[in-house]
Design an enzyme around this catalytic site. Structure first.
Site, PDB file in Angstrom:
ATOM      1  N   TYR A  92     -42.343 -25.499  26.807  1.00  0.00           N
ATOM      2  CA  TYR A  92     -43.577 -26.221  26.455  1.00  0.00           C
ATOM      3  C   TYR A  92     -43.285 -27.476  25.639  1.00  0.00           C
ATOM      4  O   TYR A  92     -44.078 -28.408  25.628  1.00  0.00           O
ATOM      5  CB  TYR A  92     -44.512 -25.318  25.638  1.00  0.00           C
ATOM      6  CG  TYR A  92     -45.442 -24.465  26.466  1.00  0.00           C
ATOM      7  CD1 TYR A  92     -44.940 -23.504  27.333  1.00  0.00           C
ATOM      8  CD2 TYR A  92     -46.824 -24.613  26.377  1.00  0.00           C
ATOM      9  CE1 TYR A  92     -45.791 -22.712  28.080  1.00  0.00           C
ATOM     10  CE2 TYR A  92     -47.671 -23.830  27.126  1.00  0.00           C
ATOM     11  CZ  TYR A  92     -47.154 -22.880  27.977  1.00  0.00           C
ATOM     12  OH  TYR A  92     -48.008 -22.103  28.718  1.00  0.00           O
ATOM     13  N   LYS A 130     -34.906 -13.758  30.876  1.00  0.00           N
ATOM     14  CA  LYS A 130     -34.178 -13.779  32.144  1.00  0.00           C
ATOM     15  C   LYS A 130     -32.716 -14.078  31.832  1.00  0.00           C
ATOM     16  O   LYS A 130     -32.176 -15.129  32.185  1.00  0.00           O
ATOM     17  CB  LYS A 130     -34.779 -14.842  33.080  1.00  0.00           C
ATOM     18  CG  LYS A 130     -36.099 -14.427  33.720  1.00  0.00           C
ATOM     19  CD  LYS A 130     -35.926 -13.421  34.867  1.00  0.00           C
ATOM     20  CE  LYS A 130     -35.335 -14.082  36.095  1.00  0.00           C
ATOM     21  NZ  LYS A 130     -35.142 -13.076  37.184  1.00  0.00           N
ATOM     22  N   ASP A 164     -39.230 -10.551  34.921  1.00  0.00           N
ATOM     23  CA  ASP A 164     -39.898 -10.216  36.192  1.00  0.00           C
ATOM     24  C   ASP A 164     -40.119  -8.713  36.302  1.00  0.00           C
ATOM     25  O   ASP A 164     -41.182  -8.251  36.734  1.00  0.00           O
ATOM     26  CB  ASP A 164     -39.104 -10.769  37.401  1.00  0.00           C
ATOM     27  CG  ASP A 164     -37.636 -10.357  37.400  1.00  0.00           C
ATOM     28  OD1 ASP A 164     -37.126  -9.896  36.354  1.00  0.00           O
ATOM     29  OD2 ASP A 164     -36.991 -10.511  38.451  1.00  0.00           O
ATOM     30  N   ASP A 197     -46.961 -16.626  28.083  1.00  0.00           N
ATOM     31  CA  ASP A 197     -48.203 -17.150  28.654  1.00  0.00           C
ATOM     32  C   ASP A 197     -48.591 -16.314  29.867  1.00  0.00           C
ATOM     33  O   ASP A 197     -49.742 -15.875  30.003  1.00  0.00           O
ATOM     34  CB  ASP A 197     -47.981 -18.618  29.051  1.00  0.00           C
ATOM     35  CG  ASP A 197     -49.221 -19.256  29.654  1.00  0.00           C
ATOM     36  OD1 ASP A 197     -50.318 -19.033  29.105  1.00  0.00           O
ATOM     37  OD2 ASP A 197     -49.094 -19.951  30.678  1.00  0.00           O
ATOM     38  N   ASP A 204     -51.567 -12.959  30.196  1.00  0.00           N
ATOM     39  CA  ASP A 204     -52.710 -12.953  31.118  1.00  0.00           C
ATOM     40  C   ASP A 204     -52.709 -11.670  31.943  1.00  0.00           C
ATOM     41  O   ASP A 204     -53.751 -11.061  32.182  1.00  0.00           O
ATOM     42  CB  ASP A 204     -52.661 -14.155  32.086  1.00  0.00           C
ATOM     43  CG  ASP A 204     -53.463 -15.355  31.586  1.00  0.00           C
ATOM     44  OD1 ASP A 204     -53.603 -15.496  30.356  1.00  0.00           O
ATOM     45  OD2 ASP A 204     -53.946 -16.147  32.426  1.00  0.00           O
TER      46      ASP A 204
END
Ligand code: IPM
Ligand code: MG
Length: 350
Positions: A136, A187, A220, A244, A248
């Site tokens: 970001y 990751k 993932d 982020d 959600d």
């Protein structure tokens, strides 16, 4: 001194923060509440989504509660003046590096989830999202034109030891007051920052939090596990971008994005930034049908984390639970109550 600075922002933001104001008056009338333009609303008036005065007020308040920012109206504003840029600058300016995003399934709402009741009932996850670093904010970034006329877009994912440690510390400390388990998601199989993230979290755990159970999970796989068996999680700590996305996903497990609050905190003693995570929802803005509970529960987190009133936070949390038990439902929860009527139900339960 301002206790609570409200930044209603755009879309449904002003509608839901107006209900926070009513709840705050009922519950804690002694709080000094102020309000400022923010996001697109500020851009329209001042030509910037976050002006210096508002940022100064935010850093001087005890807590800041933001409604939502953005919408189609500002899609063509220059990128650094978009409402979203104002939010990123606010987070960076307030140095709120740890974003607490609880995904909690209220019993009466277990059937509102798209997952089966037995998968989500009793769900209580805390996602700790790193909020002021990573892709970001990393440099270089931009879109450049290459010699052959084609273009190249660049974002940079970057993390330092200190940035990882301070957010992981928040996660471990939170876990101690909960079910004592932290899942760190990255990751590390593909990304250098992921590898460093895993190393730093492992070392911090050994040094300061050996009593907490630590588990590492690829991001993932974490996304998959969240829908497969979400109750295996207690605290999840992860970077800005994965946080982020995973938040959600976790929010939707609970039935509605309209239910989920968040708290962004920085160094002890500094003001926290509280936001419902639902965003500006331009499709329903101005209709008075938005669910105000995410904003009201964000105020609950502000009482707990910045305003030193855990007693009032407990009361408010219980009142929301009672309102839901009594059947109060906005449209997103399959009901018919308006934004104000949902707040009425909470105020009545108080
Ligand atoms: C969130 C939002 C923001 C983010 C946007 C509005 C900049 O999606 O708070 O999750 O990406 O952080
Ligand atoms: Mg988001």
């Amino acid at each position: 001194m301002t206790d609570l600075l409200l930044l209603p922002g755009d879309g449904i933001g002003p509608e839901v923060t107006a209900q926070v104001r009513r709840v705050a008056e009922r519950l804690a009338g002694e709080l000094k509440v102020e309000e400022r333009l923010f996001g697109g609303a500020s851009y329209d008036k001042h030509g910037t989504p976050l002006n210096d005065e508002t940022l100064a007020e935010a850093t001087a308040a005890k807590a800041v509660l933001m409604g939502a920012v953005g919408g189609p109206k500002w899609a063509d504003a220059p990128r650094q003046l978009r409402p979203e840029a104002g939010l990123l600058n606010l987070r960076a300016g307030m140095e709120v590096f740890a974003n607490l995003r609880p995904a909690l399934c209220f019993g009466p709402l277990a059937d509102a989830s798209t997952l089966r009741r037995e998968v989500v009932e009793g769900l209580d996850i805390m996602i700790v999202r790193e909020l002021t670093g990573g892709v970001y904010f990393g440099h270089p970034r931009g879109i450049e034109t290459l010699a052959d006329g084609s273009k190249r877009g660049i974002d940079t994912q970057v993390y330092t030891t200190g940035e990882i440690e301070r957010v992981a510390r928040v996660a471990f400390e939170l876990a101690r007051g909960r079910r004592n388990k932290v899942t760190s998601a990255e990751k590390s199989n593909v990304m250098e920052t992921g590898l460093l993230w895993r190393e730093v979290v492992t070392a911090l755990h050994a040094r300061e939090f050996p009593d907490v159970t630590l588990e590492h999970m690829l991001a993932d796989n974490c996304a998959m596990q969240l829908v497969k068996n979400p109750r295996q999680f207690d605290v999840i700590v992860t970077d800005n971008l994965f946080g982020d996305i995973l938040s959600d996903e976790a929010a939707m497990l609970t039935g509605s994005l309209g239910m989920l609050p968040s708290a962004a905190i920085g160094a002890p003693g500094k003001p926290g930034l509280y936001e419902p995570i639902h965003g500006s929802a331009p499709d329903i803005a101005g209709q008075g049908v938005a669910n105000p509970l995410a904003a009201i529960l964000s105020f609950e987190m502000a009482l707990r984390w910045s305003l030193g009133r855990a007693d009032l936070a407990d009361k408010l949390f219980a009142a929301v639970g009672r309102a839901l038990e009594a059947g109060a439902r906005t449209r997103d929860l399959g009901g018919t109550l308006s934004t104000a009527q949902m707040a009425d139900a909470v105020i009545e339960a108080l």
